[in-house]
Design an enzyme around this catalytic site. Structure first.
Site, short mmCIF file in Angstrom:
data_model
loop_
_atom_site.label_atom_id
_atom_site.label_comp_id
_atom_site.label_asym_id
_atom_site.label_seq_id
_atom_site.Cartn_x
_atom_site.Cartn_y
_atom_site.Cartn_z
N HIS A 12 1.08 -5.87 10.33
CA HIS A 12 1.20 -5.89 8.87
C HIS A 12 2.61 -5.49 8.47
CE1 HIS A 12 -0.38 -2.00 10.19
NE2 HIS A 12 0.31 -1.45 9.20
N HIS A 46 5.04 -4.16 5.50
CA HIS A 46 5.03 -3.44 4.22
C HIS A 46 6.15 -3.97 3.32
CE1 HIS A 46 2.42 -0.01 5.53
NE2 HIS A 46 2.92 -0.29 6.72
P1 5GP Z 1 0.57 1.52 8.98
O1 5GP Z 1 0.65 3.00 8.82
O2 5GP Z 1 -0.41 1.11 10.07
O3 5GP Z 1 1.88 0.83 9.11
O4 5GP Z 1 0.01 0.99 7.61
C1 5GP Z 1 -1.32 0.86 7.30
C2 5GP Z 1 -1.40 0.76 5.81
O5 5GP Z 1 -2.67 0.25 5.46
C3 5GP Z 1 -1.25 2.12 5.12
O6 5GP Z 1 -0.16 2.07 4.23
C4 5GP Z 1 -2.59 2.33 4.43
O7 5GP Z 1 -2.45 2.94 3.17
C5 5GP Z 1 -3.13 0.92 4.32
N1 5GP Z 1 -4.58 0.86 4.38
C6 5GP Z 1 -5.38 1.50 5.26
N2 5GP Z 1 -6.67 1.19 5.02
C7 5GP Z 1 -6.68 0.35 3.96
C8 5GP Z 1 -7.72 -0.31 3.24
O8 5GP Z 1 -8.92 -0.17 3.52
N3 5GP Z 1 -7.35 -1.11 2.20
C9 5GP Z 1 -6.05 -1.28 1.85
N4 5GP Z 1 -5.79 -2.08 0.81
N5 5GP Z 1 -5.03 -0.68 2.51
C10 5GP Z 1 -5.35 0.12 3.55
#
Ligand code: 5GP
Ligand code: ZN
Length: 136
Positions: free
Chosen positions: A98, A100
């Site tokens: 993903h 950002h």
């Molecule tokens: P990472 O830390 O893996 O780069 O980012 C994961 C992102 O996914 C985080 O910013 C977190 O807030 C978001 N996230 C986690 N669970 C959910 C969810 O159930 N729905 C949405 N819309 N975002 C999520």
């Protein structure tokens, strides 16, 4: 299906959709770092960015570029941080690629890419590092 983001793509877990096409899905981050924080995912499940086929990675970033323009315009941002946490050591919490898009605003008090980590001595021997990394 165990993967959180695969379930979001399928619609089994609700999300605020920003954009969708055959290969990508974009939605609002549930815990936004700034107004409009959007996450873009490939519809095909890959755990991390470096395991994606090059063509799919290129396609994903073309989509990210398009959505970043849309998001910056929509929230009248002055810029954005665009990036991904690749693998758990780098802070990746959800094991589905993903990207950002974090809108930024003049004077918002946030940092840049340089604020992620700063390891003393990392730049001690750039020549040796270049030899290690160079691709011919
Ligand atoms: P990472 O830390 O893996 O780069 O980012 C994961 C992102 O996914 C985080 O910013 C977190 O807030 C978001 N996230 C986690 N669970 C959910 C969810 O159930 N729905 C949405 N819309 N975002 C999520
Ligand atoms: Zn997945």
């Amino acid at each position: 299906m165990e993967c959180l983001f695969c379930n979001i793509i399928k619609g089994d877990i609700p999300s605020y959709k920003v954009y969708e096409d055959e290969t990508a899905y974009a939605f609002l981050d549930i815990n936004p770092c700034s107004k409009g924080h959007t996450v873009v995912v490939p519809k095909t499940h890959y755990e991390n960015f470096t395991e994606m086929p090059a063509e799919e990675a290129a396609g994903l970033f073309a989509t990210v570029r398009m959505i970043a323009r849309l998001v910056e315009d929509a929230v009248s941002a002055d810029g954005s941080n665009i990036g991904l946490n690749n693998k758990p050591a780098a802070g990746q919490a959800v094991p589905h690629v993903h990207v950002h898009i974090i809108p930024r605003f003049e004077g918002d008090g946030g940092g840049s890419m340089h604020s992620i980590v700063s390891i003393p001595g990392a730049g001690d021997d750039l020549e040796e590092m270049a030899e290690l990394l160079v691709m011919e």
